[in-house]
Design a protein around this motif. Sequence first.
Motif, PDB file in Angstrom:
ATOM      1  N   HIS A 325      -3.164   3.928  -1.410  1.00 28.99           N
ATOM      2  CA  HIS A 325      -1.662   4.729  -0.573  1.00 28.99           C
ATOM      3  C   HIS A 325      -1.792   6.006  -0.113  1.00 28.99           C
ATOM      4  CE1 HIS A 325      -0.013   1.221  -2.350  1.00 28.99           C
ATOM      5  NE2 HIS A 325      -0.514   1.598  -3.561  1.00 28.99           N
ATOM      6  N   GLU A 326      -1.060   5.944   1.037  1.00 31.82           N
ATOM      7  CA  GLU A 326      -1.057   7.440   1.756  1.00 31.82           C
ATOM      8  C   GLU A 326       0.342   8.734   1.041  1.00 31.82           C
ATOM      9  OE1 GLU A 326      -1.462   6.876   6.174  1.00 31.82           O
ATOM     10  OE2 GLU A 326      -3.267   6.094   5.802  1.00 31.82           O
ATOM     11  N   THR A 327       0.450   9.637   0.644  1.00 37.37           N
ATOM     12  CA  THR A 327       1.541   9.842   0.418  1.00 37.37           C
ATOM     13  C   THR A 327       1.614  11.159   0.750  1.00 37.37           C
ATOM     14  OG1 THR A 327       0.206  10.584  -1.299  1.00 37.37           O
ATOM     15  CG2 THR A 327       1.003   8.340  -1.767  1.00 37.37           C
ATOM     16  N   CYS A 328       3.320  11.568   0.411  1.00 40.76           N
ATOM     17  CA  CYS A 328       3.434  12.711   0.241  1.00 40.76           C
ATOM     18  C   CYS A 328       4.918  13.295  -0.905  1.00 40.76           C
ATOM     19  CB  CYS A 328       5.019  13.135   1.967  1.00 40.76           C
ATOM     20  SG  CYS A 328       5.797  14.376   1.285  1.00 40.76           S
ATOM     21  N   ALA A 329       3.431  13.786  -1.813  1.00 34.47           N
ATOM     22  CA  ALA A 329       3.859  14.163  -2.831  1.00 34.47           C
ATOM     23  C   ALA A 329       5.363  14.365  -3.481  1.00 34.47           C
ATOM     24  CB  ALA A 329       3.446  14.205  -4.480  1.00 34.47           C
ATOM     25  N   ILE A 330       5.398  15.377  -2.195  1.00 34.59           N
ATOM     26  CA  ILE A 330       7.008  15.588  -2.653  1.00 34.59           C
ATOM     27  C   ILE A 330       8.288  15.362  -2.113  1.00 34.59           C
ATOM     28  CG2 ILE A 330       6.259  18.292  -2.358  1.00 34.59           C
ATOM     29  CD1 ILE A 330       7.035  18.594   0.448  1.00 34.59           C
TER      30      ILE A 330
END
Length: 356
Positions: A325-330
């Motif tokens: 998965h491509e994520t932006c954790a914030i």
Amino acid sequence: MGACGSVMQDEALKEQARIHRQIEKSLEKKKSALLEQSVLLIGPGESGKSTVLKQIRAMCGGYTKHELEEKKLLILRNLWTFSDMLLEYVIKNYLDMNEADKKKYKVMIEELKFCVMSGGHMADELAETVKVFWLCAPIQEAYEKRSTYHLTDSAGYFFENIDRIKMPDFQPTNQDIVRIRVPTTGVVTADVILKNIKLSVIDCGGQRQERRKWYHYFDDVHAVLFVAAISEYDQKLVEDETVNRMDEALNLYHIVFNGKYFTKAACILFLNKIDLFREKVKSVSIKKFHPGFEGTNTAEDGAKYFRRKFRDGMHPDFKKRLYCHETCAISDQVQIIINTVIDTVVQENLKDTGMI
């Protein structure tokens, strides 16, 4: 005789009922055990692992009042640390700041330190000084160069929220909490209830000196969630300025998934900080730092290349169990991905037990 037989029959029925209850109780325990899932959260330092854990906590009801007070102090500590790093960069690199301002901002940093140590909050005068500090040209120039000296992107967020943070009744939001930066040392375990699943998340420190502790947790986990910061393809390790962060992540990933460990666990890869990656590729060449890259310098081609690099070095048995998965954790949207991941973990383990 009839009465005696009746008594014996009653006793037999009671015993049968008792045994049935024991069986039912045992089955309930087994059902409960199937819903207890453990996830090992690993990856190199600064990848965003702990941010993922914070998002899981937020999904499960958030934090107690005491924990929120601790987060407030951590935000102040971050402001103190970030200010010190920025001013140090200005001084070391001879950026244009007069001596009077340098002295004033050194005092400001000491006052921030005192706020942290005393457990207090920022006075209005100190907050105003911090705002002026943040907006001055040499500090902005130092911030633009942050990737060269390991200053986190969250620094700007906290400086821009000084007016809110300085308030005596300030309560950190989830967005504040996920942007707090404290390197994980040792092992942090969080047990949470999510979607009727008892989830045990084990967050292991990602710095090199912390990784030897990982192996103690390699047995009996249902899933391994490896987090790598895709945006750091041009950056160096904090521990070793000669090593590219993405190269380190790839090498570490291939060691972990070499076929020796996690033979039944689900393998999940988060290519994190995708938002920063999309911005960075507009001005920073991928090929310059990764000569094997042959695509156009776009986020789409770059992400495809790095996904393939992670996958190609895996043991063949793991490839069919890899979920990337491509994520932006914030971003709170990562919670949707986390929900999907948990569903995947449960389904994979129910398959292994023959339940589905």
